[in-house]
Motif scaffolding. Sequence first.
Motif: not given
Length: 138
Positions: A4-28
Amino acid sequence: MARIGEFFLARDDESALRVGPHRSHDFPAVPCDGIYPDDAVLTWEAQLTGAESTVRDVVPMANDGFTIFAVPEPLCMALAAAERDRLRATALVWTGAATELDDEISLENAVDLLQRLSALASSRVEKQLDLYCWYFAP
């Protein structure tokens, strides 16, 4: 093996660390279940740019099967600029290679994924965001 996975847009690496399996986020985001996206981006870049960059890990894959990586800038630019016929040709090459890697994607789904990624890559510049991918392959 479930992937499972997804491509997503984030501001920077630190923001990107908030994603993953079973983690909701509001990134496109665009889901990419059933494939090895780190291998796919190398094939896409070779087809769309004629070159191959190194994928930069934000979270290197460890024994848990989880990773986050930044999509190379040349591929982001090529995806944003690619027209439908070019994306279809890229999908055709990729699905041929993907079956050897045990990816589970049809040509139609590959074209759809690349078209959605193209739209996501196009929107990243105006939003001043970077393109990332996370996936989990237990």
